[in-house]
Design an enzyme around this catalytic site. Structure first.
Site, PDB file in Angstrom:
ATOM      1  N   ALA A 288       0.835  -1.201   0.000  1.00  0.00           N
ATOM      2  CA  ALA A 288       0.000   0.000   0.000  1.00  0.00           C
ATOM      3  C   ALA A 288       0.869   1.249   0.000  1.00  0.00           C
ATOM      4  CB  ALA A 288      -0.913  -0.009   1.224  1.00  0.00           C
ATOM      5  N   LEU A 296       8.469  21.079  -2.948  1.00  0.00           N
ATOM      6  CA  LEU A 296       8.563  21.252  -1.492  1.00  0.00           C
ATOM      7  C   LEU A 296       8.127  22.658  -1.069  1.00  0.00           C
ATOM      8  CD1 LEU A 296       9.261  19.975   1.192  1.00  0.00           C
ATOM      9  CD2 LEU A 296      11.616  20.725   0.894  1.00  0.00           C
ATOM     10  N   ASN A 298       5.771  24.269  -2.105  1.00  0.00           N
ATOM     11  CA  ASN A 298       4.304  24.362  -2.043  1.00  0.00           C
ATOM     12  C   ASN A 298       3.677  23.261  -1.195  1.00  0.00           C
ATOM     13  OD1 ASN A 298       4.668  26.392  -3.931  1.00  0.00           O
ATOM     14  ND2 ASN A 298       4.458  24.962  -5.641  1.00  0.00           N
ATOM     15  N   TYR A 352       7.298  11.571  -0.961  1.00  0.00           N
ATOM     16  CA  TYR A 352       7.264  10.186  -1.425  1.00  0.00           C
ATOM     17  C   TYR A 352       8.660   9.560  -1.360  1.00  0.00           C
ATOM     18  CZ  TYR A 352       6.091   6.280  -4.544  1.00  0.00           C
ATOM     19  OH  TYR A 352       5.895   5.033  -5.083  1.00  0.00           O
ATOM     20  N   THR A 387       1.136   1.809 -14.607  1.00  0.00           N
ATOM     21  CA  THR A 387      -0.026   1.671 -13.731  1.00  0.00           C
ATOM     22  C   THR A 387      -0.867   2.927 -13.836  1.00  0.00           C
ATOM     23  OG1 THR A 387       1.018   2.750 -11.853  1.00  0.00           O
ATOM     24  CG2 THR A 387       1.318   0.377 -12.026  1.00  0.00           C
TER      25      THR A 387
END
Lengths: 446, 457, 306
Positions: A288, A296, A298, A352, A387
Site C-alpha cells: 500500500a 517542497l 508548495n 514520497y 499503472t
C-alpha cells in the site's frame, strides 16, 4: 500487455522506421508462464573453478540443457559466468572475453548471470578490486544486450557455496521469465539458509500471505502472482476500495480485509485475521502506498504527513507487531515495495522519496531482527511501471521515463509481483536486507 | 447429501436405534453468527435507482464471500427475500446465488414476512443449523423502492388473461371491448394496509397519538440515530460489515450534521387529520430506501474448521401479531407482546439485556413500544403481568444507530441489525461475568413482529 | 498497427451519434450508386479517438439486465464494445472509406478484456481499420478498437471486428484462392434455449445505441434486402458471454464467429462446454448456437482465461 510504441516498433513498417530514425527499439519481454522452460535455449556455464563444476552438475538435475563450452552457431538461452574465485583484476579478462564471444549467439530474451563474491568481505585489495570489477563489467554489459536479454549478478558472501539454496533460487529467478524487467542488478546471498521448493511452479504452496493495497494496480498483480505460486491470501485495502477488494478476493480465492493500515490496531487485526482464517501468517507484503506530489516550496503538512504515515510509518508499526507475534515464526518473510524515486529522487516527490528511502532504511535495519527468528525482509524498488498512478504523469515526461532504461520500455505490474513472490519464498531465505530494483536498468539512480 | 458430508453427530448413529431418536440426538447444537455484509443503503431514486433486487442481493453476497473466503463453497442453504418483488423474481435468492462466487451447488429459497423478512430468514436458518440439518447458512434480505414492481390494474389483467385464452378474432375483439380507460392506470405498490386502507405512517400516527409521544421526543430519537450511526462510521465500526456498491460508500440517508433545530423545522407528514397535534415528519420517519444485507450463520464446528469468527449465538426468537384492524392495538405494536413472551421463556427481564436493537420504522414506533412496556395498566391488562413490563435503559438502545439514520430497505433490515448486534456483542464479550446479551425487535406490516435474543459467543 | 500510429488520431469532440452515422451512410450509398465505386481501394490510414468517455450507470444497469450479466460495478466486455462501436463506425463513415457501411456483415469478433473496468472510470476510445482483404463473396476488413483509462497508456480492452462487404469486389484486391469451407456441423445436446422475441433487436439497440435498421423491424430490414429483422451479432455473443458466468473472472479473451443470421423471432439452441485445468481452475468455455429446427449453426466461439 506492451505499450503501443513497443507494439509499433515490434513489427514490419514500424520496425523499419524506428531503425532508420535510430529510435529506441523495445521488444516484447519474455515473461514467465508456469511449466515453460527456464531459459529460451541451452545454458552455457563459464568458469573453471570448482564452483562452476558444482553448479553445472546441479543444473543438470533441473532438466536444463547445460553446456560447459560454447558450440559454434548454437543459440544460447543463457550464459552463467562463475567468477567466485577471482583473486586479481587481471584474471577477469579471459573468462569475460570468452563470454563476449558467445554474446552473438544469445537468444532473444536470453540471460547473462554472473556469480561472484561480495567485495566488502574480501581479504585483500586485489581480491576486492577483482570482485568489484565484476559488478562494473556486468552493469555495462547489461546496457549492451538487446532483444529483451538481461544481465544480472549474484554476490555471494564468503562461505556461501555456488550450490547453496539461495544461490540456486536466485539463479532460477534471473534465468526465468520472472525477472523480465530486472536488468543490471545484483542480489547478495548472505547465508546457506533455505531450500528449493518441491514444485518450482508452486514455490509458495502452503504459505499464507498478506498483501496491502491489494484492490488495484501492482497490489492486484501481486495477489494474482502469489496465488498462482500457491499462497493463500489475505487482501487488505481501505474500506472505500471495498468493492474492488471484494472482486479481487473472489478472483484469487482469498479473504478481503477492509482496513486502514495507519490505524493503531492494524498489525493485530492483520495477524488475527490471517491466523483465524488461514491458520498461520508467513508472508507480509507491504505494498500500500500513496503519492501526494508537490514541489517542497508548495508542500503542506497534510500532504507530507499522509504520505509518510501510509508509506513507511504504517509498515514500521505493523512490522513491530509481527516481530513480537508468536504467529510469525515459521521462516517468516516480509517484502516491502520501495521505489527508485527513493534512490535517485524525483522532482515534486520529496515526501514520497523520503518515505520510500525510509522503506529501504527500515529493511536494512530490520534484517538482523528477522534473521533472529529465522526469517528475512527485503524490498523491491520498482522503476517506471505502467499503472494508473504512472499513467497520470504528463505524456512527454512519461515517454522519457519509459525509454530511459536498458529495455527501453516501462515494466508491467506483474514484473514487480514476480520479484516479490521470489523474495517471499523460502528459497530466498539466504537473501536478507536487500533492495532489488525492478526498473529495466534505469539510467537514473545507481 | 452424501453421508460423508453429514454433520458429525449423525455419523455416530447407533444401529438398531430408531431414526427419530438418532435425529433428536444430533439436535440442538448452537447456531452462531459468523459475520455479515451489506451494501450501503441508498435513498430511493438514488445510487441504486436502476438496480434490481437481484443485483443488490448478489452484490451483498459477493462482499460476504470475499470477506470470509467462501468462493466455490457449498453453503448449506441461503434464504432471503424481498417485500416488493417482481413476479419474474420468483426464485430471487437462488438466482442471486447463481450470479455470485458461491458454489452453484448451493441451494436457496425465498421467504417473505414483510419488514421482518430478514429476521425470519435468520431464525429459520438458525433453527435448521440447531437441528443439525445444515452446517452453514446465509440469511439475507433486499428491497428496492426505486425498482418496485408495478402491476397492471385488475381490469386489464383479467382482459389480458381472457385474451390469451381466446381462439378467434371476433372473440378477441369482444374481450378487448371490455377495456375501460381506468383499467389502463397501473397499480403501484403502496405501504397501505389492505384491510384498513391507511398507510403505515397514518397507522403509526394513531399509535403515536395514543401513547402521547411528543414531537420533541421523536426528533431527539432521530437525532441520536444519526449521531450514533455517524460515530460508528467514524470509528470504522462498519469496515467489516459493509462493501461499497455503485459508488456509494456510506448510507446515503445519514445526516451527520443534523440538529434538533433542523429536525424541528420540518413539517409533519402523517397524522394531519387527527385531533391531536401532528408530530411525525420526514425527519423522524424512515425514508423509502434501496439496499441489501446478508448474514453468515453456522454451527460452531463449521466455523471452527474454517477458522471463521463466532461473533454471537442466536439464542431464541419469537413472532407475534396484533389485531390492528379494528384498532385494538397499533399496527406496529406486535413486538410489545413478542418481547415479554420471549424474555419470559428465557427467564430474563429488560434489565438483563445489554444491547437493545429496536428497529426504527418511525421514532414514534420505538417510543410507543417503550411507553407500553413502562405502563403499569398495560402490563397488567394486556401483557398479563403484575405491573409494568419494565424500562429500557436508553443508553443501551440502538447505540450504533438504526433505521432512521441508515434507512430501511424493508427485507434488508433484519440482516443489518443481526450482523451489527452480533459484532457489538462480540466486541463487548462479557458483562458481569456472563456473555453480553442483545435483543432485536422488528415490527412489520400486517400487525406483525419478530424478536430475538442473541448472546456473545 | 502501422496506420494508426503513422499519424495522430483525429480527436472527436464527443461520441458520435450512431443514428446520424447511419443516415450519412445511407446517403453515401446512394451517392456511390450514382457516381460509381470508390476509385482508390485503400483503407483510411488514420484513427479516430474520443476522450474522457463516461459511463451512464443507468445504461450500464439496463445492459446488464438485458444480457443477463450480474449487475456488478465492472463493465461487461460487450458493454465496452457497445461504447466503442460509434467510434468504430465513424471511421467506416469517412469519405475515404472504400466500402459501403450499410449492409456490411459482421463475420467475427475478438475481444481481449485486459483489466476490469469500473463504471467510475473515464475512458479514451480509439478505433481504426486494417487488413483490407478479399473474401470469396466480397471484401473484408478488420475494425480495431482500443479502450484506455483516460489520459493514460493503460489499455484495458481491445477488440477486433471483422466485417464483410458482400458482393463488393474492389480493383486490385484478389479473392482468396481457396474458398474457406464451411465445416459440417452436428448439433450437440443443448445446454440452453433462448426464446428471442421480435423486440430483441430494438431492446439491444436501446442499451447499445446500435440502431442499425436491419435489427429494428421487418420493414426497415426489408428496405435493406433482408426478409425479416435479425438479432445483433453482439447481442448473441454477449448473451453467450454472460451465460459463461462468474467463472470467467475479470480478464479473458472472448471470440465469436458468426454464421447464419438469427431472424426474429427465433428459438436458438445453445451449448456451453467448460474446461477446467488440472488444478480445477476454469480455463475456457466454448459455446455454439444453432437453429433447433434446421440444425444450422448461427454462431460459435469461446471465452478463454488470459
Amino acid at each position: 500487455m506492451t505499450d503501443r510504441y513497443t507494439q509499433f516498433v515490434d513489427h514490419g513498417i514500424g520496425r523499419d522506421i524506428a531503425k532508420r530514425l535510430g529510435l529506441p527499439q523495445p521488444v516484447a519481454l519474455r515473461r514467465y508462464q508456469p511449466g515453460e522452460p527456464l531459459a529460451p535455449g541451452p545454458v552455457l556455464i563459464q568458469g573453471t573453478g570448482p564452483g562452476a563444476d558444482a553448479l553445472a552438475r546441479e543444473l543438470l538435475g533441473w532438466n536444463v540443457d547445460v553446456r560447459r563450452h560454447a558450440e559454434p552457431k548454437e543459440k544460447l538461452g543463457a550464459v552463467v559466468l562463475v567468477l567466485d574465485d577471482v583473486a586479481h583484476p587481471s584474471e577477469l579478462g579471459r573468462p569475460v572475453l570468452a563470454m563476449g564471444a558467445s554474446l552473438r549467439d544469445l537468444a532473444a530474451g536470453g540471460r547473462i548471470v554472473t556469480i561472484s563474491r561480495t567485495a566488502s568481505s574480501a581479504e585483500s585489495p586485489a581480491v576486492a578490486a577483482a570482485r568489484q570489477g565484476v559488478e562494473g563489467m556486468l552493469r555495462s554489459l547489461a546496457r549492451e544486450l538487446r532483444a529483451g536479454a538481461t544481465g544480472n549478478g549474484l554476490l555471494l558472501r564468503d562461505g556461501v557455496e555456488t550450490t547453496s539454496p539461495g544461490v540456486l533460487a536466485a539463479l532460477r529467478f534471473f534465468l526465468s521469465g520472472r525477472s523480465a524487467f530486472v536488468d543490471g542488478q545484483f542480489l547478495t546471498i548472505s547465508t546457506d539458509d533455505g531450500g528449493l521448493p518441491g514444485n518450482p511452479d508452486r514455490p509458495l504452496d502452503g504459505r499464507v500471505a498478506v498483501v496491502t493495497g491489494a484492490a488495484r494496480g501492482i497490489g492486484a498483480a501481486i495477489a494474482r502472482v502469489l496465488r498462482r505460486d500457491g499462497a493463500k491470501l489475505v487482501l487488505v485495502d481501505v474500506p472505500a476500495s471495498g468493492d474492488h477488494l471484494a472482486a479481487m478476493a473472489n478472483e484469487v480465492h482469498g479473504t478481503a480485509l477492509q482496513l486502514d493500515i495507519t490505524s493503531q490496531d492494524a498489525g493485530e487485526r492483520i495477524i488475527r485475521h490471517a491466523v483465524e482464517r488461514h491458520g498461520r501468517l508467513d508472508i507480509m507484503v507491504h505494498n500500500a502506498g500513496i503519492t501526494r506530489d508537490k514541489l517542497l516550496a508548495n508542500m503542506d503538512g497534510a500532504k507530507w504527513d499522509s504520505v509518510i504515515a501510509v508509506n513507511i510509518s504504517a509498515q514500521l508499526a505493523i512490522n513491530e507487531v509481527l516481530l513480537q507475534s508468536d504467529h510469525f515464526r515459521e521462516s517468516p518473510r516480509i517484502v516491502s515495495v520501495a521505489s527508485t524515486s527513493g534512490i535517485a529522487g524525483n522532482r515534486g516527490q520529496t515526501n514520497y522519496s523520503a518515505s520510500k528511502a525510509g522503506v529501504m532504511g527500515m529493511v536494512r535495519a530490520s534484517a538482523p531482527q528477522l534473521q533472529k527468528i529465522g526469517g528475512g525482509i527485503n524490498a523491491v524498488a520498482p522503476g517506471f511501471i505502467e499503472t494508473d498512478m504512472t499513467a497520470r504523469i504528463p505524456f512527454a515526461t512519461r515517454e522519457m521515463a519509459r525509454r530511459l532504461n536498458s529495455l527501453q520500455q516501462g515494466g508491467q505490474p506483474v514484473d514487480v509481483a514476480e520479484a516479490i513472490s521470489f523474495l517471499a519464498s523460502n528459497a530466498a531465505a539466504g537473501i536478507n536486507g536487500e533492495v532489488l530494483r525492478v526498473c529495466g536498468q534505469n539510467l537514473v539512480g545507481a | 447429501m452424501p453421508a460423508a458430508e453429514q454433520p458429525e453427530s449423525a455419523a455416530n448413529q447407533v444401529s438398531g436405534q430408531s431414526l427419530a431418536a438418532s435425529v433428536s440426538e444430533r439436535s440442538l447444537r448452537k447456531a452462531v453468527v459468523v459475520g455479515g455484509n451489506r451494501i450501503p443503503f441508498a435513498r430511493a431514486g438514488g445510487a441504486y435507482a436502476k438496480s434490481s433486487n437481484k443485483d443488490m442481493l448478489t452484490a451483498a453476497l459477493d462482499g460476504l464471500i470475499a470477506r470470509f473466503g467462501l468462493q466455490d463453497e457449498r453453503i448449506g442453504e441461503v434464504a432471503a427475500g424481498a417485500v416488493l418483488k417482481h413476479s419474474r423474481d420468483f426464485n430471487l435468492t437462488r438466482e442471486a446465488v447463481l450470479g455470485s462466487a458461491l458454489s452453484p451447488e448451493t441451494p436457496a429459497y425465498d421467504l417473505q414476512q414483510a419488514c421482518a423478512t430478514g429476521m425470519e430468514a435468520v431464525l429459520g436458518l438458525a433453527n435448521k443449523i440447531k437441528l443439525g440439518q445444515i452446517d452453514s447458512a446465509i440469511a439475507g434480505g433486499v428491497d428496492t423502492a426505486s425498482d418496485a414492481p408495478i402491476a397492471v390494474s385488475e381490469g386489464l389483467r383479467e382482459v389480458l388473461l381472457d385474451l390469451n385464452r381466446a381462439r378467434t378474432v371476433p372473440e378477441r375483439l369482444r374481450i378487448l371491448a371490455r377495456l375501460r380507460p381506468k383499467d389502463l392506470a397501473p397499480d403501484a405498490p403502496t405501504t397501505g394496509e389492505p384491510r384498513t386502507g391507511l398507510s403505515m405512517g397514518e397507522h403509526q400516527a394513531l399509535t403515536t397519538a395514543q401513547w402521547k409521544i411528543t414531537r420533541g421526543a421523536q426528533d431527539e430519537l432521530a437525532l441520536d440515530s444519526h449521531r450514533n450511526l455517524a460515530a460508528a462510521y467514524d470509528r470504522g465500526f462498519f469496515d467489516d460489515l459493509m462493501t461499497p456498491y455503485r459508488g456509494l460508500q456510506r448510507d446515503a440517508n445519514l445526516r451527520p450534521d443534523t440538529s434538533l433545530e433542523k429536525l424541528a423545522a420540518l413539517k409533519p407528514v402523517f397524522g394531519k387529520s387527527l385531533r391531536a397535534e401532528a408530530t411525525m415528519t420526514a425527519g423522524n420517519s424512515t425514508p423509502l430506501t434501496d439496499g441489501a444485507a446478508t448474514v453468515l450463520l453456522a454451527s460452531e464446528e463449521w466455523a471452527e474448521a474454517r477458522g471463521l469468527p463466532k461473533l454471537a449465538t442466536i439464542v431464541d426468537g419469537e413472532a407475534a401479531a396484533v389485531d390492528f384492524v379494528h384498532g385494538k392495538d397499533g399496527l406496529l405494536m406486535a413486538p410489545v407482546f413478542a418481547v415479554p413472551r420471549l424474555l419470559g421463556r428465557l427467564g430474563l427481564t429488560l434489565d438483563d439485556i445489554d444491547f437493545f436493537e429496536i428497529h426504527e420504522a418511525f421514532a414514534g414506533t420505538v417510543l410507543s413500544t417503550l411507553a407500553a412496556w413502562e405502563d403499569d395498566k398495560f402490563g397488567r391488562t394486556r401483557l398479563g403481568l403484575g405491573g409494568a413490563f419494565g424500562k429500557v435503559d436508553r443508553s443501551r438502545l440502538n447505540v450504533n444507530g438504526s433505521s432512521l439514520a441508515a434507512g430501511h430497505p424493508f427485507a434488508a433490515t433484519g440482516g443489518r441489525i443481526v450482523a451489527t448486534l452480533a459484532k457489538m456483542l462480540h466486541d463487548s464479550g462479557t458483562v458481569d461475568g456472563r456473555p453480553a446479551r442483545g435483543l432485536v425487535s422488528v415490527c412489520a406490516a400486517g400487525g406483525q413482529g419478530v424478536v430475538a435474543v442473541l448472546e456473545a459467543n | 498497427m502501422s496506420g494508426q500510429l503513422a499519424e495522430q488520431p483525429i480527436i472527436l469532440g464527443d461520441v458520435p451519434s450512431l443514428s446520424k452515422l447511419y443516415l450519412n451512410a445511407a446517403a453515401n450509398t446512394a451517392r456511390r450508386r450514382i457516381l460509381g465505386a470508390h476509385p482508390d481501394p485503400k483503407l483510411p490510414t488514420g484513427s479516430h479517438e474520443v476522450r474522457a468517455v463516461r459511463v451512464d450507470i443507468a445504461k450500464l444497469t439496463s445492459y446488464q439486465h438485458l444480457l443477463g450479466e450480474t449487475a456488478s460495478d465492472v463493465l461487461p466486455a460487450g458493454f465496452i464494445h457497445a461504447l466503442a462501436f460509434p467510434v468504430s463506425m465513424s471511421v467506416l463513415n469517412r469519405d475515404d472509406f472504400p466500402l459501403p457501411l450499410l449492409g456490411m456483415i459482421h463475420l467475427k469478433n475478438h475481444v481481449e478484456q485486459l483489466a476490469p473496468v469500473l463504471f467510475t472510470e473515464t475512458l479514451d476510445i480509439r478505433a481504426w481499420t486494417e487488413n483490407l482483404a478479399g473474401h470469396r463473396s466480397g471484401t473484408q476488413l478488420d475494425v480495431l478498437a482500443e479502450v484506455r483509462i483516460h489520459g493514460t497508456e493503460k489499455v484495458v480492452w481491445r477488440g477486433t471486428s471483422t466485417y464483410l462487404a458482400k458482393g463488393v469486389f474492389l480493383p486490385g484486391i484478389d479473392k482468396p484462392l481457396v474458398p474457406s469451407q464451411g465445416t459440417s456441423f452436428t448439433p450437440p445436446v443443448p445446454t440452453g434455449v433462448w426464446e428471442l422475441g421480435l423486440d430483441v433487436g430494438r431492446m439491444y439497440a436501446g442499451v447499445s445505441g446500435d440502431f442499425n435498421p436491419i435489427h429494428l423491424n421487418a420493414l426497415s430490414a426489408r428496405a435493406l434486402g433482408l426478409p425479416r429483422s435479425i438479432a445483433h451479432g453482439m447481442y448473441l455473443a454477449s448473451r453467450a458471454l454472460a451465460d459463461v458466468g462468474a467463472a470467467r473472472g475479470e480478464t479473458f479473451a472472448w471470440d465469436v464467429q458468426f454464421e447464419a443470421p438469427v431472424f426474429l423471432p427465433a428459438r436458438v439452441a445453445l451449448e456451453i462446454a467448460t474446461s477446467q485445468g488440472m488444478n480445477g481452475h476454469w480455463q475456457h468455455s466454448d459455446y455454439v448456437a444453432w437453429n433447433p429446427r434446421s440444425g444450422r449453426r448461427h454462431f460459435s466461439g469461446s471465452v478463454t482465461a488470459l
